[in-house]
Design an enzyme around this catalytic site. Structure first.
Site, mmCIF file in Angstrom:
data_model
loop_
_atom_site.group_PDB
_atom_site.id
_atom_site.type_symbol
_atom_site.label_atom_id
_atom_site.label_comp_id
_atom_site.label_asym_id
_atom_site.label_seq_id
_atom_site.Cartn_x
_atom_site.Cartn_y
_atom_site.Cartn_z
ATOM 1 N N GLY A 17 0.823 -1.206 0.000
ATOM 2 C CA GLY A 17 0.000 0.000 0.000
ATOM 3 C C GLY A 17 0.854 1.251 0.000
ATOM 4 O O GLY A 17 0.516 2.256 0.636
ATOM 5 N N ALA A 18 1.967 1.222 -0.750
ATOM 6 C CA ALA A 18 2.962 2.296 -0.682
ATOM 7 C C ALA A 18 2.710 3.438 -1.652
ATOM 8 O O ALA A 18 3.515 4.361 -1.737
ATOM 9 C CB ALA A 18 4.349 1.716 -0.935
ATOM 10 N N TYR A 159 -14.899 -2.271 7.492
ATOM 11 C CA TYR A 159 -13.523 -1.889 7.792
ATOM 12 C C TYR A 159 -13.198 -2.180 9.256
ATOM 13 O O TYR A 159 -12.133 -2.739 9.568
ATOM 14 C CB TYR A 159 -13.334 -0.409 7.485
ATOM 15 C CG TYR A 159 -11.928 0.098 7.693
ATOM 16 C CD1 TYR A 159 -10.968 -0.021 6.695
ATOM 17 C CD2 TYR A 159 -11.553 0.711 8.888
ATOM 18 C CE1 TYR A 159 -9.671 0.447 6.874
ATOM 19 C CE2 TYR A 159 -10.264 1.181 9.079
ATOM 20 C CZ TYR A 159 -9.334 1.056 8.079
ATOM 21 O OH TYR A 159 -8.050 1.516 8.264
#
Length: 354
Positions: A17-18, A159
């Site tokens: 997730g960079a 989430y």
């Protein structure tokens, strides 16, 4: 016995997730501290730009396009790290997707997709990292969780559920590695609200654009916690005193926090309708425009967390959290007494109302 970890300047750090938000902040900070970084996300164009920026500033970086919901693609991340730098020393499971809406509004397929990325993506990364680090002789696995693991919030049920699951996964992974005496540190970083592009990227079933409730912390604070954990074993790192307080209050007075959430939880996650950038909206199944650390929304954000700095101290940080936990446990014991016993305490002198 605590794992023995290399200084960050001697490490290769993998970050999923960079391409934006916390992951991008982590990658930049790790590179500035001297680590070689392996960047992973679904957005090839954004990753290439970020990699080139890091290299232009004198850093070392490689990138690989991968969807962490696929075990094969996660294994390809490890293969890229091995090909580029001979392996890795820390693995940061940061990739996540989000949805705004009630449990009934969100289609089951979307529920599953959030779990595929947030939970199974973390599981895939943890398994691949643990296998590699055993062979390498040690290292660190850092999972980016959330205070929503302790206190679910309305409009973000899927989430919140994944972050509960990630917390249990992290604890189980730690116990299993400790039992076999592997030299691997496992840390869960638990931020509160972060000023990332999360609201822009999340799928939204509400009638108005979403936002993250304040107080918001700059993603660089989360990056500081993660990079610290790469070289220093810690079980959990909370971001912000408000995050710790929210966690404690939810345990001491769960019914009260339910009522507060029911009353204001939706409203504080909504903002006045305006034009949203369609190139960023909804990255649940496909990547969108990336490359920014912070949200485009005009928000007040905190650039420091004294609570985090205290937790980084060798002993004092854990003593402080231990005292807070003891106080919370005592308060819970009072709350669990029969009603007639609590009435003996008297109002204003330790009485508890939920």
């Amino acid at each position: 016995m605590a794992a023995r970890l290399k200084p960050v300047s001697q490490q290769v750090v993998v970050i999923t997730g960079a391409s934006s938000g916390n992951g991008l902040a982590i990658a930049r900070l790790a590179a500035r501290r001297g680590a070689a970084v392996v960047l992973s996300a679904r957005n090839a164009a954004a990753l290439s730009v970020i990699r080139d920026e890091i290299v232009a500033e004198g850093g070392r970086a490689a990138c690989v396009v991968a969807d962490v919901s696929s075990m094969e693609e996660v294994e390809a991340i490890a293969a890229t790290a091995t090909e580029a730098f001979g392996g890795f020393d820390s693995w940061v499971n940061n990739a996540a997707v989000g949805i705004y809406g009630s449990l009934e509004q969100v289609p089951l397929a979307d529920h599953r997709r959030v779990f595929d990325v947030n939970y199974f993506g973390t599981l895939h990364g943890s398994l691949v990292a643990a296998r590699h680090l055993r062979e390498r002789g040690g290292g660190a696995i850092i999972n980016v969780g959330s205070v929503l693991a302790d206190r679910a919030i309305v409009e973000q049920g899927p989430y919140s559920a994944t972050k509960h699951a990630v917390q249990a996964l992290t604890d189980t992974l730690r116990m299993e590695l400790e039992r076999e005496r592997a030299n691997v540190s496992v840390t869960l970083v638990k931020p509160g609200g972060c000023a990332t592009p999360y609201p822009e990227h999340a799928r939204n079933y509400m009638d108005v654009p979403p936002r993250i409730p304040p107080p918001l912390y700059h993603p660089e604070i989360i990056a500081d916690a993660v990079v610290f954990a790469c070289a220093t074993p810690r079980r959990t790192l909370y971001i912000g005193s408000g995050t710790i307080a929210s966690s404690l209050v939810s345990q001491v007075a769960p019914r009260l926090t339910d009522l507060v959430m029911e009353a204001v939880g939706t409203r504080v996650q909504q903002r006045a309708a305006d034009v949203q950038d369609s190139t960023k909206r909804d990255n649940l199944y496909e990547p969108r425009s990336d490359g920014k650390v912070c949200t485009d929304q005009h928000v007040m954000m905190r650039h420091h967390s004294l609570a985090l700095q205290v937790q980084k101290l060798p002993k004092l940080g854990w003593i402080g959290l231990g005292v807070a936990t003891a106080l919370a446990t005592g308060a819970r014991a009072i709350a669990s007494r029969p009603k007639h016993s609590r009435e003996l305490i008297g109002p204003g002198r330790g009485s508890h109302h939920e």
